[in-house]
Design an enzyme around this catalytic site. Structure first.
Site, PDB file in Angstrom:
ATOM      1  N   GLY A  41      86.624  25.670  65.489  1.00 44.10           N
ATOM      2  CA  GLY A  41      85.398  25.093  64.935  1.00 44.10           C
ATOM      3  C   GLY A  41      84.560  24.427  66.004  1.00 44.10           C
ATOM      4  O   GLY A  41      83.324  24.549  66.026  1.00 44.10           O
TER       5      GLY A  41
ATOM      6  N   CYS B 208      93.625  29.967  66.219  1.00 43.68           N
ATOM      7  CA  CYS B 208      93.672  28.517  66.065  1.00 43.68           C
ATOM      8  C   CYS B 208      93.639  27.908  67.457  1.00 43.68           C
ATOM      9  O   CYS B 208      94.616  28.003  68.215  1.00 43.68           O
ATOM     10  CB  CYS B 208      94.932  28.085  65.320  1.00 43.68           C
ATOM     11  SG  CYS B 208      95.061  26.290  65.124  1.00 43.68           S
TER      12      CYS B 208
ATOM     13  N   CYS C  67      89.636  20.875  64.738  1.00 49.48           N
ATOM     14  CA  CYS C  67      89.681  22.325  64.658  1.00 49.48           C
ATOM     15  C   CYS C  67      89.116  22.877  65.954  1.00 49.48           C
ATOM     16  O   CYS C  67      87.912  22.752  66.219  1.00 49.48           O
ATOM     17  CB  CYS C  67      88.868  22.830  63.460  1.00 49.48           C
ATOM     18  SG  CYS C  67      88.809  24.630  63.320  1.00 49.48           S
TER      19      CYS C  67
ATOM     20  N   HIS D 188      83.294  31.417  61.261  1.00 50.82           N
ATOM     21  CA  HIS D 188      82.781  30.055  61.114  1.00 50.82           C
ATOM     22  C   HIS D 188      81.321  30.076  60.682  1.00 50.82           C
ATOM     23  O   HIS D 188      80.537  30.916  61.139  1.00 50.82           O
ATOM     24  CB  HIS D 188      82.893  29.278  62.429  1.00 50.82           C
ATOM     25  CG  HIS D 188      84.286  28.894  62.781  1.00 50.82           C
ATOM     26  ND1 HIS D 188      84.821  27.662  62.460  1.00 50.82           N
ATOM     27  CD2 HIS D 188      85.264  29.578  63.407  1.00 50.82           C
ATOM     28  CE1 HIS D 188      86.073  27.616  62.883  1.00 50.82           C
ATOM     29  NE2 HIS D 188      86.369  28.767  63.465  1.00 50.82           N
TER      30      HIS D 188
ATOM     31  N   GLU E 108      88.500  23.429  57.006  1.00 51.62           N
ATOM     32  CA  GLU E 108      89.173  24.594  57.549  1.00 51.62           C
ATOM     33  C   GLU E 108      89.657  25.519  56.438  1.00 51.62           C
ATOM     34  O   GLU E 108      90.285  25.070  55.466  1.00 51.62           O
ATOM     35  CB  GLU E 108      90.352  24.158  58.424  1.00 51.62           C
ATOM     36  CG  GLU E 108      90.883  25.247  59.303  1.00 51.62           C
ATOM     37  CD  GLU E 108      91.780  24.709  60.412  1.00 51.62           C
ATOM     38  OE1 GLU E 108      92.387  25.537  61.097  1.00 51.62           O
ATOM     39  OE2 GLU E 108      91.862  23.479  60.590  1.00 51.62           O
TER      40      GLU E 108
END
Length: 266
Positions: free
Chosen positions: A210, A72, A207, A149, A198
């Site tokens: 991301g 994260c 994010c 992703h 997410e």
């Protein structure tokens, strides 16, 4: 009783628990209870900071649905602010180097991976431009930046039904570990607008991973050149990457309040 802090990175919010002085048992039901915005403390992700034999600290990450994930980016920026110093962090995605910078931190997120089985996908295919898509979306790219992703570059982000397509794609059998879904619009060769569904958390204000995955995919396809400003609903992140190198992410992190809690009560 354990100390915790409520923090956020561009509105992507966390309960950060300090487990260095004693073990804190976090199960999926307990993570969901703490993350509940009506009956718990409320957060997108629960972060457990602990000791490490490989780095300054370790970090475990639990989504609001209780699932544990590998990485994260926004939470990683919060850790040096939480500890008040530059740190190396042991995560399931590997060792990360996070340094205080301005009102947040700069993080070496490591090198991206593009192999189909590193994403992972259910079967072999090109991840540069995947020979598949959903409804009217263009063919996506896939990148693993510590977590998986998929990225769709669209002409008009406003017209995309992100709240409907996000969960549909997240749970598609093509993604055996589920997937974080990124909907991106190229504004210029150094500016991208991004909305992220997410995995395990839904639509989020920001994010970090991301933003990293999207910038890498855009640079890889010649749609952008680094450093890239990635604008999310909660604000901007700066992402830089060169082919074969590590991703550098820089952005704000915010301390909201601190407290103590008996986690056995959740």
């Amino acid at each position: 009783m354990s100390k915790f802090a409520k923090m956020h990175g561009l509105g992507n919010d966390f309960v950060v628990i300090d487990g260095r002085e004693g073990p804190v048992d976090i199960s999926a039901p307990r993570a969901r209870a703490i993350a509940d915005r009506h009956t718990g403390i409320g957060c997108d992700q629960l972060i457990l900071v602990g000791t490490s034999g490989k780095a300054d600290v370790s970090m475990r990450i639990f989504n609001a649905d209780g699932s544990e994930v590998e990485a994260c980016g926004n939470a990683t920026r919060c850790i040096p602010l939480f500890l008040g110093r530059d740190v190396t962090i042991e995560t399931k995605a590997g060792l990360l180097d996070a340094r205080l910078a301005g009102d947040g931190a700069s993080v070496d997120m490591g090198a991206p991976r593009f192999e189909w089985d590193a994403i992972p996908l259910a079967y072999a295919m090109d991840t540069y431009s995947m020979p598949t898509s959903w409804e009217d979306l263009p063919a996506p790219a896939a990148v693993n930046v510590g977590n998986p992703h998929v990225i769709f570059f669209v002409d008009d982000l406003v017209s995309v039904e992100t709240d409907r397509l996000g969960p549909l794609i997240e749970h598609d059998p093509l993604f055996p570990a589920r997937i974080n879904v990124n909907f991106a619009q190229i504004l210029s060769d150094q500016h991208i607008r991004l909305i992220v569904w997410e995995r395990g958390a839904g639509l989020t204000q920001a994010c970090g991973t991301g933003a990293c995955a999207t910038a890498v995919a855009a640079i890889r396809q010649g749609l952008a050149t680094g450093p890239v400003t990635v604008s999310l609903p909660g604000g901007d992140l700066e992402i830089d990457w060169r082919a074969g190198g590590h991703i550098q992410m820089t952005g704000p992190a915010t301390f909201v309040f601190s407290g103590e809690a008996d986690w056995e009560r959740f």
